[in-house]
Design a protein around this motif. Structure first.
Motif, PDB file in Angstrom:
ATOM      1  N   CYS A   1       1.108  -0.724  -0.128  1.00 46.72           N
ATOM      2  CA  CYS A   1      -0.497   0.397  -0.195  1.00 46.72           C
ATOM      3  C   CYS A   1       0.903   1.310   0.747  1.00 46.72           C
TER       4      CYS A   1
ATOM      5  N   ASP B   1      -6.748   8.953  -2.788  1.00 40.44           N
ATOM      6  CA  ASP B   1      -7.117   7.898  -3.407  1.00 40.44           C
ATOM      7  C   ASP B   1      -5.645   7.265  -3.163  1.00 40.44           C
ATOM      8  N   ARG B   2      -6.003   5.915  -2.726  1.00 42.02           N
ATOM      9  CA  ARG B   2      -4.885   4.966  -2.645  1.00 42.02           C
ATOM     10  C   ARG B   2      -4.809   3.643  -3.221  1.00 42.02           C
ATOM     11  N   ILE B   3      -3.763   3.593  -3.314  1.00 49.37           N
ATOM     12  CA  ILE B   3      -3.943   2.043  -4.897  1.00 49.37           C
ATOM     13  C   ILE B   3      -3.537   0.430  -3.719  1.00 49.37           C
TER      14      ILE B   3
ATOM     15  N   ARG C   1      -6.057 -11.916  -3.774  1.00 49.60           N
ATOM     16  CA  ARG C   1      -6.787 -10.995  -4.012  1.00 49.60           C
ATOM     17  C   ARG C   1      -7.861 -10.466  -2.892  1.00 49.60           C
TER      18      ARG C   1
ATOM     19  N   GLU D   1      -8.039  -6.886   0.024  1.00 51.30           N
ATOM     20  CA  GLU D   1      -9.576  -7.020   0.552  1.00 51.30           C
ATOM     21  C   GLU D   1      -9.391  -6.559   1.918  1.00 51.30           C
TER      22      GLU D   1
ATOM     23  N   LYS E   1      -7.462  -3.413   2.471  1.00 44.19           N
ATOM     24  CA  LYS E   1      -8.647  -2.036   1.968  1.00 44.19           C
ATOM     25  C   LYS E   1      -9.038  -1.639   3.040  1.00 44.19           C
TER      26      LYS E   1
ATOM     27  N   ASN F   1     -10.869   7.247  -1.883  1.00 47.25           N
ATOM     28  CA  ASN F   1     -10.840   5.759  -3.437  1.00 47.25           C
ATOM     29  C   ASN F   1     -10.461   5.184  -2.518  1.00 47.25           C
ATOM     30  N   ILE F   2     -10.844   4.338  -2.832  1.00 47.49           N
ATOM     31  CA  ILE F   2      -9.022   2.584  -2.689  1.00 47.49           C
ATOM     32  C   ILE F   2      -9.842   1.901  -3.891  1.00 47.49           C
ATOM     33  N   TYR F   3      -8.033   1.285  -4.243  1.00 49.08           N
ATOM     34  CA  TYR F   3      -8.530   0.969  -5.637  1.00 49.08           C
ATOM     35  C   TYR F   3      -7.483  -0.194  -5.294  1.00 49.08           C
ATOM     36  N   LEU F   4      -8.581  -1.620  -5.895  1.00 48.06           N
ATOM     37  CA  LEU F   4      -7.311  -2.843  -6.014  1.00 48.06           C
ATOM     38  C   LEU F   4      -6.510  -3.497  -6.950  1.00 48.06           C
ATOM     39  N   THR F   5      -5.639  -3.641  -6.278  1.00 49.98           N
ATOM     40  CA  THR F   5      -4.597  -4.264  -8.180  1.00 49.98           C
ATOM     41  C   THR F   5      -3.953  -5.097  -6.704  1.00 49.98           C
TER      42      THR F   5
END
Ligand code: SAJ
Length: 418
Positions: free
Chosen positions: A146, A163-165, A171, A175, A178, A188-192
């Motif tokens: 993160c 926003d955070r990545i 997965r 999660e 997050k 917003n928090i984006y997942l990858t």
């Protein structure tokens, strides 16, 4: 949750306090005993807007220690400096943090890496050390990267609102991370995946570095054409899809001057990125050349450097281009006096404004501190031996300085009359 945060620096400490203030039990771990003592006695090791108030709010849920203990979450926020010889990341602090964690790792734990690292560090360096515990990453425990994106001077605001990545090795890892960050993050928090998250963080700063290199090069070209780059940039930025950055005496700080190397250290590509680094790193040389031209008739010149912080309105001089500029100027035979109203520690003595300008031939604005805009050319000129000023940030009111008898030069302005 019980969260151990390893590394209580500019990122780790605010992060630890934000988690504590949102109700988690937080143990801040640092190898520096002094820092641990300071924090446990209610003192902060550095300043940042809002940090004191946050500390007050978080203290009942926060304690500092030199040792790691069993927790639900381990968060690593240690430095990842650049090895100057190899131009690659020095990961010794990440490795030693991981070594401290694995003996305490239990099923169901989450390990988060916040430090900026080269692509694949999470999967290839961090995970194997953690698996010394005998547990399997991704099934027995979870791992996510993160990266922080907060800018010094606005760290707390940006930690909450940006926003955070989040990149997980699975997965579920992403999660879980997050869910945890949602305790204080309002963006917003984006997942990858973990490697993409590492890459994203690095390319943000690379984007900025390359863009700054572009305008630094354009500033030199504008001087050749005897036009003013600042006017040209302002006009070009009227275009809806153009946003040129600002030229300056170079790029400092612990991020932008370093992260581009992490992108290319294991890649067979990266010529443009390396060239941008070179252009930005050699801006102090260019500024010095311009000053030498301006002072060519002055014997044994004394110059006054205004600002050594790596950027305006902060007290941070890490990787500052001012240092290179001062060393080069001294090697070229200049006597250099230095003034910065914010910086407390520096490799050269920091003088008061009056001492720094006394008997000087030329002022050189290296840092865009707002306070410099309000300097009075009349009273400063009276203290100086000669009245020259070189503005490498384009922040002074040049007309006013000119009227006070100064010969004024501005980086990137090739026009005869300013
Ligand atoms: N600079 C210029 N021209 C410009 C903009 C900046 O010469 O147009 C110079 C500054 O004077 C300074 C250096 O670049 O010497 C970097 O300053 P900065 O304000 O651009 O960035 P940092 O290093 O303080 O923080 C950056 C931020 N990254 C981006 O904006 C993409 C921040 O969001 C990151 O969290 C931080 O790096 C980090 O920790 O990686």
């Amino acid at each position: 949750m019980k969260i151990s945060v390893l590394g209580l620096g500019y990122i780790g400490l605010p992060t630890a306090l934000l988690f504590a203030a949102s109700g988690h039990e937080v143990i801040g771990v640092d190898v520096n005993e002094e820092k641990v003592k300071m924090l446990n006695s209610g003192q902060l090791p550095f300043q940042e807007p809002g940090l004191k108030e946050l500390f007050e709010k978080a203290r009942s849920n926060f304690r500092a220690s030199t040792k790691v203990e069993e927790s639900d979450v381990f968060l690593i926020a240690v430095p990842t400096p650049l090895d100057e010889h190899t131009k690659a990341a020095d990961l010794k602090y990440v490795k030693s943090a991981a070594e401290m964690i694995w003996p305490h790792l239990q099923k169901g734990n989450l390990v988060i890496l916040e430090s900026t690292v080269p692509p694949r560090t999470t999967e290839r360096i961090l995970v194997p050390i953690l698996e010394k515990s005998g547990l399997r990453a991704g099934t027995d425990f979870y791992v996510a990267h993160c990266p922080e994106r907060a800018i010094p001077g606005r760290t707390l605001y940006e930690m909450v609102h940006n926003d955070r990545i989040i990149g997980g090795i699975t997965r579920k890892s992403a999660e879980l991370a997050k869910k945890l960050y949602s305790s204080f993050v309002k963006g917003n928090i984006y997942l990858t995946d973990a490697t993409t998250a590492e890459f994203v963080k690095l390319i943000e700063n690379t984007y900025r570095d390359v863009n700054i290199a572009l305008v630094n090069e354009l500033a030199k070209i504008a001087e050749e054409y005897e036009i003013n780059i600042w006017e040209a940039i302002e006009l070009a930025n009227r275009h809806p899809r153009v946003n040129l950055h600002k030229p300056g005496p170079g790029v400092g700080g612990h991020c932008i001057a370093i992260d581009p190397w992490f992108v290319i250290q294991d890649s067979s590509n990266g010529k443009m990125i390396a060239l941008a680094r070179h252009i930005n790193d050699t801006m102090p040389n260019y500024v010095l050349r311009k000053i030498q031209e301006m002072l060519k008739d002055v014997k044994y010149p004394t110059i006054t450097v205004l600002g050594v912080a790596y950027k305006g309105n902060v007290d941070d001089a890490r990787e500052t281009p001012a240092l290179r500029f001062i060393k080069l100027a001294e090697n070229a035979g200049f006597k250099v006096k230095v003034h910065d109203p914010f910086v407390k520690e520096f490799d050269y003595p920091l003088l008061s404004l009056e001492e720094a300008v006394k008997d000087s031939d030329c002022l050189v604005v290296i840092t865009d501190h707002d306070v410099f805009k309000f300097l009075d050319p009349e009273s400063i000129g009276k203290l100086m031996r000669r009245r020259y000023v070189f503005d490498a940030r384009n922040i002074l009111d040049h007309e006013r300085w000119h009227k006070a008898g100064f010969i004024v030069k501005v980086l990137g302005n090739g026009k005869e009359n300013l």
